[in-house]
Design a protein around this motif. Structure first.
Motif, PDB file in Angstrom:
ATOM      1  N   VAL A  57       1.441  -1.302  -0.170  1.00 35.25           N
ATOM      2  CA  VAL A  57       0.300   0.417   0.063  1.00 35.25           C
ATOM      3  C   VAL A  57       0.762   1.238   0.100  1.00 35.25           C
ATOM      4  CG1 VAL A  57      -1.960   1.281   1.017  1.00 35.25           C
ATOM      5  CG2 VAL A  57      -1.877  -1.576   1.277  1.00 35.25           C
ATOM      6  N   LEU A  58       0.523   2.064  -0.546  1.00 39.06           N
ATOM      7  CA  LEU A  58       1.350   3.493  -1.155  1.00 39.06           C
ATOM      8  C   LEU A  58       0.696   4.618  -0.399  1.00 39.06           C
ATOM      9  CD1 LEU A  58       3.312   3.448  -4.580  1.00 39.06           C
ATOM     10  CD2 LEU A  58       4.175   2.169  -2.602  1.00 39.06           C
ATOM     11  N   ARG A  59       1.136   5.062   0.158  1.00 38.91           N
ATOM     12  CA  ARG A  59       0.517   6.297   1.025  1.00 38.91           C
ATOM     13  C   ARG A  59      -0.145   8.356  -0.351  1.00 38.91           C
ATOM     14  NH1 ARG A  59       3.510   7.265   7.165  1.00 38.91           N
ATOM     15  NH2 ARG A  59       2.739   5.254   7.565  1.00 38.91           N
ATOM     16  N   LYS A  60      -0.043   8.965  -0.218  1.00 42.12           N
ATOM     17  CA  LYS A  60      -0.551  10.067  -1.091  1.00 42.12           C
ATOM     18  C   LYS A  60       0.800  10.501  -0.912  1.00 42.12           C
ATOM     19  CE  LYS A  60      -3.530  13.731  -2.100  1.00 42.12           C
ATOM     20  NZ  LYS A  60      -4.823  14.376  -1.967  1.00 42.12           N
ATOM     21  N   VAL A  61       0.642  10.738  -2.073  1.00 43.05           N
ATOM     22  CA  VAL A  61       1.701  11.946  -1.781  1.00 43.05           C
ATOM     23  C   VAL A  61       1.366  13.595  -1.533  1.00 43.05           C
ATOM     24  CG1 VAL A  61       4.061  13.084  -2.897  1.00 43.05           C
ATOM     25  CG2 VAL A  61       3.702  10.616  -3.074  1.00 43.05           C
ATOM     26  N   ILE A  62       2.394  13.875  -0.307  1.00 47.02           N
ATOM     27  CA  ILE A  62       1.205  15.533  -0.295  1.00 47.02           C
ATOM     28  C   ILE A  62       2.140  16.495  -0.712  1.00 47.02           C
ATOM     29  CG2 ILE A  62       0.608  17.223   1.694  1.00 47.02           C
ATOM     30  CD1 ILE A  62      -1.112  14.341   1.737  1.00 47.02           C
ATOM     31  N   ARG A  63       3.604  16.233  -1.051  1.00 48.98           N
ATOM     32  CA  ARG A  63       4.703  17.768  -1.947  1.00 48.98           C
ATOM     33  C   ARG A  63       5.348  16.641  -2.171  1.00 48.98           C
ATOM     34  NH1 ARG A  63       8.813  18.277   1.790  1.00 48.98           N
ATOM     35  NH2 ARG A  63       8.555  18.186   4.422  1.00 48.98           N
ATOM     36  N   SER A  64       6.232  17.451  -3.193  1.00 45.27           N
ATOM     37  CA  SER A  64       7.225  17.580  -3.035  1.00 45.27           C
ATOM     38  C   SER A  64       8.674  16.368  -2.180  1.00 45.27           C
ATOM     39  CB  SER A  64       8.538  18.216  -4.124  1.00 45.27           C
ATOM     40  OG  SER A  64       7.372  17.981  -5.529  1.00 45.27           O
ATOM     41  N   SER A  65       9.427  15.605  -2.346  1.00 45.00           N
ATOM     42  CA  SER A  65      10.424  15.711  -1.547  1.00 45.00           C
ATOM     43  C   SER A  65      11.795  16.756  -1.676  1.00 45.00           C
ATOM     44  CB  SER A  65      11.265  13.702  -1.335  1.00 45.00           C
ATOM     45  OG  SER A  65      11.330  14.243  -2.504  1.00 45.00           O
ATOM     46  N   THR A  66      12.290  16.981   0.036  1.00 43.66           N
ATOM     47  CA  THR A  66      13.193  17.428  -0.075  1.00 43.66           C
ATOM     48  C   THR A  66      14.392  17.568  -1.563  1.00 43.66           C
ATOM     49  OG1 THR A  66      13.170  17.955   2.315  1.00 43.66           O
ATOM     50  CG2 THR A  66      15.113  18.122   1.495  1.00 43.66           C
ATOM     51  N   ILE A  67      14.703  15.982  -1.709  1.00 41.10           N
ATOM     52  CA  ILE A  67      15.368  15.661  -2.765  1.00 41.10           C
ATOM     53  C   ILE A  67      14.781  16.870  -3.209  1.00 41.10           C
ATOM     54  CG2 ILE A  67      16.978  13.927  -3.798  1.00 41.10           C
ATOM     55  CD1 ILE A  67      17.262  14.045   0.116  1.00 41.10           C
ATOM     56  N   ASP A  68      13.930  16.240  -3.956  1.00 37.87           N
ATOM     57  CA  ASP A  68      13.509  16.676  -5.474  1.00 37.87           C
ATOM     58  C   ASP A  68      13.461  18.145  -5.187  1.00 37.87           C
ATOM     59  OD1 ASP A  68      12.940  13.884  -6.232  1.00 37.87           O
ATOM     60  OD2 ASP A  68      10.758  14.240  -4.849  1.00 37.87           O
ATOM     61  N   LEU A  69      12.971  18.636  -3.688  1.00 36.30           N
ATOM     62  CA  LEU A  69      13.264  20.408  -4.383  1.00 36.30           C
ATOM     63  C   LEU A  69      15.010  20.563  -4.404  1.00 36.30           C
ATOM     64  CD1 LEU A  69      10.992  20.644  -1.365  1.00 36.30           C
ATOM     65  CD2 LEU A  69      10.115  20.854  -3.545  1.00 36.30           C
ATOM     66  N   ILE A  70      15.822  20.323  -3.769  1.00 39.21           N
ATOM     67  CA  ILE A  70      17.004  20.301  -4.074  1.00 39.21           C
ATOM     68  C   ILE A  70      17.321  20.083  -5.047  1.00 39.21           C
ATOM     69  CG2 ILE A  70      19.588  20.044  -3.210  1.00 39.21           C
ATOM     70  CD1 ILE A  70      18.505  18.726  -0.402  1.00 39.21           C
ATOM     71  N   ALA A  71      16.639  18.742  -6.066  1.00 35.50           N
ATOM     72  CA  ALA A  71      17.295  19.460  -7.263  1.00 35.50           C
ATOM     73  C   ALA A  71      16.998  19.457  -8.118  1.00 35.50           C
ATOM     74  CB  ALA A  71      17.194  17.608  -7.709  1.00 35.50           C
ATOM     75  N   ASP A  72      15.866  20.025  -7.998  1.00 32.39           N
ATOM     76  CA  ASP A  72      15.190  21.364  -8.824  1.00 32.39           C
ATOM     77  C   ASP A  72      15.929  22.567  -8.183  1.00 32.39           C
ATOM     78  OD1 ASP A  72      13.160  19.116  -9.868  1.00 32.39           O
ATOM     79  OD2 ASP A  72      11.608  20.494  -8.402  1.00 32.39           O
ATOM     80  N   GLN A  73      15.999  22.915  -7.352  1.00 34.89           N
ATOM     81  CA  GLN A  73      17.656  24.429  -7.584  1.00 34.89           C
ATOM     82  C   GLN A  73      18.372  23.714  -7.845  1.00 34.89           C
ATOM     83  OE1 GLN A  73      16.170  27.378  -5.995  1.00 34.89           O
ATOM     84  NE2 GLN A  73      15.828  26.912  -3.794  1.00 34.89           N
ATOM     85  N   LEU A  74      18.626  22.777  -7.901  1.00 33.73           N
ATOM     86  CA  LEU A  74      20.474  22.690  -8.481  1.00 33.73           C
ATOM     87  C   LEU A  74      20.391  23.371  -9.766  1.00 33.73           C
ATOM     88  CD1 LEU A  74      21.744  20.501  -6.329  1.00 33.73           C
ATOM     89  CD2 LEU A  74      22.494  23.116  -6.020  1.00 33.73           C
ATOM     90  N   ARG A  75      19.730  22.239 -10.432  1.00 34.83           N
ATOM     91  CA  ARG A  75      19.296  22.548 -11.953  1.00 34.83           C
ATOM     92  C   ARG A  75      18.430  23.680 -12.059  1.00 34.83           C
ATOM     93  NH1 ARG A  75      15.202  18.141 -11.036  1.00 34.83           N
ATOM     94  NH2 ARG A  75      16.320  16.290 -10.890  1.00 34.83           N
ATOM     95  N   ASN A  76      17.907  24.353 -11.808  1.00 35.93           N
ATOM     96  CA  ASN A  76      17.785  25.486 -11.824  1.00 35.93           C
ATOM     97  C   ASN A  76      18.666  26.361 -12.096  1.00 35.93           C
ATOM     98  OD1 ASN A  76      14.423  25.136 -12.466  1.00 35.93           O
ATOM     99  ND2 ASN A  76      14.441  25.736 -10.524  1.00 35.93           N
TER     100      ASN A  76
END
Length: 252
Positions: free
Chosen positions: A11-30
């Protein structure tokens, strides 16, 4: 009590928001996409974690993700660096771009999906070319191609395109001649938008292939450009003072 079938997913839980890892990766990509983090620039884990207000383990995991995407590189004893693209990377990057965008075109046309986003992106490209600023044109050009892929409705293609856009920008930023873009791309992009909107798949795919070939030719050098009209970046095109300036100044 019997064991559940091996094919049954937990059973998977609903994802409420992006993970910290996702946000960091997005910052660095940007930051790489904007030119705030430059090709070849080293990433100091301590200072970067402080800048982003994140833990070093979280930053390290995000860096590993970007390394796996080919956006950054790691060498023993030298640490992590923003990837500096080479001439050998040009054909490969654009082959991937062509594959992604060609598949997107097929999904848009065969699925009869709305294309208004492509039309809006084309208008933005027209305005950018009127301004005649290299970075503005480059951003609008890539945004047009992102819009094309986004219209496909495929989240996976869109994610792949985001990474390919960073690769494309790194190619331009790594060019020894300096950052430059073609400003005579409007006709081909307008033709692509019209062909996709009209549902003409063969013509659309042919235009995508031509756009990629022309971009590849320009990046391979002036002898291959022919009569291509380019706009070269100036000092004032560089990214404005931002949160990364302190990091760049403090780098050893």
């Amino acid at each position: 009590m019997t064991n559940p079938p091996t094919s049954e997913l937990p059973v998977l839980r609903k994802v409420i928001r992006s993970s910290t890892i996702d946000l960091i990766a997005d910052q660095l990509r940007n930051a790489i996409y904007s030119g705030s983090l430059e090709p070849g620039q080293s990433i100091n884990e301590v200072r970067t974690a402080e800048l982003l207000v994140v833990s070093r383990p979280s930053l390290r995991e995000a860096l590993q993700r970007l390394i796996s995407e080919g956006v950054m590189t790691h060498a023993p004893g030298r640490g992590v660096h923003v990837r500096r693209m080479r001439v050998a990377d040009i054909d490969d990057v654009y082959a991937v771009r062509e594959a992604i965008e060609s598949q997107a075109v097929k999904l848009v046309i065969r699925g009869g999906r709305p294309t208004s986003r492509i039309t809006r992106a084309l208008r933005e490209l027209e305005h950018a070319i009127e301004e005649n600023v290299a970075r503005t044109i480059g951003d609008a050009d890539l945004s047009f191609h992102h819009a094309l892929v986004a219209c496909s409705g495929s989240d996976r293609l869109t994610d792949l395109m985001k990474v390919s856009m960073v690769h494309t920008r790194l190619l331009s930023l790594s060019d020894k001649r300096g950052y430059e873009v073609r400003c005579d791309v409007l006709d081909s992009h307008r033709e692509l938008a019209e062909a996709v909107t009209a549902g003409d798949e063969p013509r659309s795919l042919a235009v995508v292939a031509r756009i990629m070939a022309e971009a590849t030719s320009r990046l391979h050098g002036p002898d291959a450009e022919g009569q291509a009209v380019v706009v070269r970046g100036q000092d004032e095109d560089a990214p404005a003072d931002d949160q990364w300036l302190r990091l760049r100044e403090n780098m050893p």
